[in-house]
Design an enzyme around this catalytic site. Structure first.
Site, short mmCIF file in Angstrom:
data_model
loop_
_atom_site.label_atom_id
_atom_site.label_comp_id
_atom_site.label_asym_id
_atom_site.label_seq_id
_atom_site.Cartn_x
_atom_site.Cartn_y
_atom_site.Cartn_z
N LYS A 42 0.82 -1.20 0.00
CA LYS A 42 0.00 0.00 0.00
C LYS A 42 0.86 1.26 0.00
O LYS A 42 0.40 2.33 -0.32
CB LYS A 42 -0.88 0.03 1.27
CG LYS A 42 -1.77 -1.13 1.47
CD LYS A 42 -2.51 -0.93 2.85
CE LYS A 42 -3.06 -2.21 3.35
NZ LYS A 42 -3.63 -2.04 4.71
N GLY A 43 2.11 1.06 0.44
CA GLY A 43 2.98 2.21 0.73
C GLY A 43 3.16 3.19 -0.40
O GLY A 43 3.27 4.40 -0.19
N GLU A 99 7.62 2.04 -6.11
CA GLU A 99 7.70 1.54 -4.74
C GLU A 99 7.88 2.73 -3.79
O GLU A 99 8.34 3.80 -4.20
CB GLU A 99 8.89 0.56 -4.67
CG GLU A 99 9.27 0.05 -3.30
CD GLU A 99 8.20 -0.76 -2.59
OE1 GLU A 99 7.09 -0.24 -2.42
OE2 GLU A 99 8.49 -1.90 -2.17
N ASP A 100 7.49 2.55 -2.54
CA ASP A 100 7.69 3.64 -1.57
C ASP A 100 9.17 3.76 -1.18
O ASP A 100 9.80 4.78 -1.37
CB ASP A 100 6.78 3.47 -0.34
CG ASP A 100 6.88 2.09 0.33
OD1 ASP A 100 7.70 1.25 -0.12
OD2 ASP A 100 6.15 1.86 1.31
N ASP A 103 14.72 -0.56 0.85
CA ASP A 103 15.49 -0.59 2.09
C ASP A 103 16.55 -1.68 2.00
O ASP A 103 17.64 -1.44 1.46
CB ASP A 103 14.51 -0.79 3.26
CG ASP A 103 15.16 -0.76 4.62
OD1 ASP A 103 16.32 -0.32 4.74
OD2 ASP A 103 14.50 -1.18 5.60
N LYS A 131 16.66 4.10 0.51
CA LYS A 131 17.26 4.07 1.85
C LYS A 131 18.38 3.04 1.82
O LYS A 131 18.13 1.86 1.72
CB LYS A 131 16.17 3.68 2.85
CG LYS A 131 16.48 4.05 4.27
CD LYS A 131 15.23 4.03 5.13
CE LYS A 131 15.05 2.76 5.89
NZ LYS A 131 13.92 2.79 6.83
N PHE A 152 13.57 5.51 10.43
CA PHE A 152 12.26 4.98 10.06
C PHE A 152 11.31 6.15 9.78
O PHE A 152 11.11 7.00 10.63
CB PHE A 152 11.70 4.06 11.14
CG PHE A 152 10.59 3.22 10.61
CD1 PHE A 152 10.86 2.04 9.92
CD2 PHE A 152 9.26 3.63 10.75
CE1 PHE A 152 9.83 1.28 9.39
CE2 PHE A 152 8.23 2.86 10.21
CZ PHE A 152 8.52 1.69 9.54
N ASP A 159 3.82 3.79 6.36
CA ASP A 159 3.18 3.55 7.65
C ASP A 159 4.14 3.06 8.71
O ASP A 159 5.21 2.53 8.41
CB ASP A 159 2.08 2.50 7.50
CG ASP A 159 2.66 1.08 7.37
OD1 ASP A 159 3.53 0.87 6.51
OD2 ASP A 159 2.27 0.20 8.16
N ARG A 165 -0.24 6.86 7.21
CA ARG A 165 -0.15 6.87 5.75
C ARG A 165 -0.74 8.13 5.13
O ARG A 165 -0.34 8.56 4.05
CB ARG A 165 -0.91 5.67 5.16
CG ARG A 165 -0.28 4.32 5.43
CD ARG A 165 -0.90 3.28 4.52
NE ARG A 165 -0.71 1.91 4.95
CZ ARG A 165 0.36 1.18 4.64
NH1 ARG A 165 1.33 1.68 3.91
NH2 ARG A 165 0.45 -0.06 5.06
P1 IMP Z 1 13.01 -4.07 1.80
O1 IMP Z 1 12.57 -5.40 1.31
O2 IMP Z 1 13.83 -4.14 3.05
O3 IMP Z 1 13.68 -3.23 0.75
O4 IMP Z 1 11.71 -3.38 2.32
C1 IMP Z 1 11.06 -2.44 1.68
C2 IMP Z 1 9.71 -2.25 2.35
O5 IMP Z 1 9.84 -2.09 3.78
C3 IMP Z 1 9.13 -0.96 1.85
O6 IMP Z 1 8.33 -1.21 0.73
C4 IMP Z 1 8.35 -0.47 3.02
O7 IMP Z 1 7.04 -0.98 2.96
C5 IMP Z 1 9.04 -1.02 4.23
N1 IMP Z 1 9.89 0.00 4.85
C6 IMP Z 1 11.23 0.05 4.86
N2 IMP Z 1 11.69 1.14 5.50
C7 IMP Z 1 10.59 1.81 5.89
C8 IMP Z 1 10.37 3.05 6.61
O8 IMP Z 1 11.32 3.78 6.99
N3 IMP Z 1 9.08 3.40 6.82
C9 IMP Z 1 8.03 2.65 6.41
N4 IMP Z 1 8.17 1.51 5.73
C10 IMP Z 1 9.43 1.09 5.48
MG MG Z 2 6.23 -1.25 0.72
#
Ligand code: IMP
Ligand code: MG
Length: 176
Positions: A42-43, A99-100, A103, A131, A152, A159, A165
């Site tokens: 949803k992000g 994508e939001d 990470d 990030k 974060f 969220d 959100r």
């Molecule tokens: P990854 O698989 O670690 O790259 O995770 C990415 C997902 O983790 C993103 O799509 C977000 O939904 C969530 N996420 C990572 N960091 C944050 C943050 O700082 N705030 C909110 N959601 C986050």
């Molecule tokens: Mg996400």
């Protein structure tokens, strides 16, 4: 994590400016070629809604996916599945995934693998926030709104435990 306060990171005005610039970059990248833009729910929903309206291209299709990684807290886990898959076929199309946050990169790695197997013409990634401090998978974010070392963040679609959100700007969560 108990939230002590929210500290402004990206204001509404800054986000608007970056989204407009990304829209122009994306238009320049694809020219008039048709584009399938895929929102990662949803992000990314709010970023996606603004970004697709910043495009001046004539032929744009929209689709949505939702991915689950088990767990709901601030720590991202590694078992990823589709809880909602695309409805349109990406075969033979230019695909832009929106994508939001990238990470660790595990979510995007999974999605890019799945999409590439469906024989698209190309796949690129747009992310509101790149990030990078915790990156474990090499991901090229072709269109990045902002680049952030760590912290974060919430708001503008992002969220913490499904809260925040709807905030129009992005804030860092300061824990107690
Ligand atoms: P990854 O698989 O670690 O790259 O995770 C990415 C997902 O983790 C993103 O799509 C977000 O939904 C969530 N996420 C990572 N960091 C944050 C943050 O700082 N705030 C909110 N959601 C986050
Ligand atoms: Mg996400």
């Amino acid at each position: 994590m108990n939230v002590k306060e929210l500290k402004l990171v990206y204001s509404q005005e800054r986000i608007q400016g970056r989204v407009a610039a990304l829209g122009a970059e994306i238009d320049a990248c694809y020219g008039d070629a048709p584009l399938l833009v895929v929102c990662v729910l949803k992000g990314a929903s709010i970023f996606f809604a603004d970004l697709v309206r910043a495009l001046k291209k004539p032929a744009v299709e929209l689709d949505f996916v939702r991915l689950s990684s088990y767990g709901t807290g601030a720590v991202s886990t590694r078992t990823i599945t589709f809880s909602k898959d695309m409805e349109l076929s990406p075969e033979g199309k230019h695909v832009l995934v929106v994508e939001d946050i990238v990470d660790t990169g595990h979510t995007m790695h999974f999605l890019l693998q799945q999409l590439s197997a469906r024989r698209p013409l190309s796949v690129r990634v747009a992310a509101l926030v790149d990030k990078y401090a915790r990156r474990e998978r090499h991901i090229v974010t072709d269109f990045a709104g902002f680049s952030l070392q760590d912290g974060f963040i919430v708001g503008y679609g992002l969220d913490y435990a499904e809260q925040y959100r709807n905030l129009p700007a992005v804030y860092e969560v300061i824990p107690e």
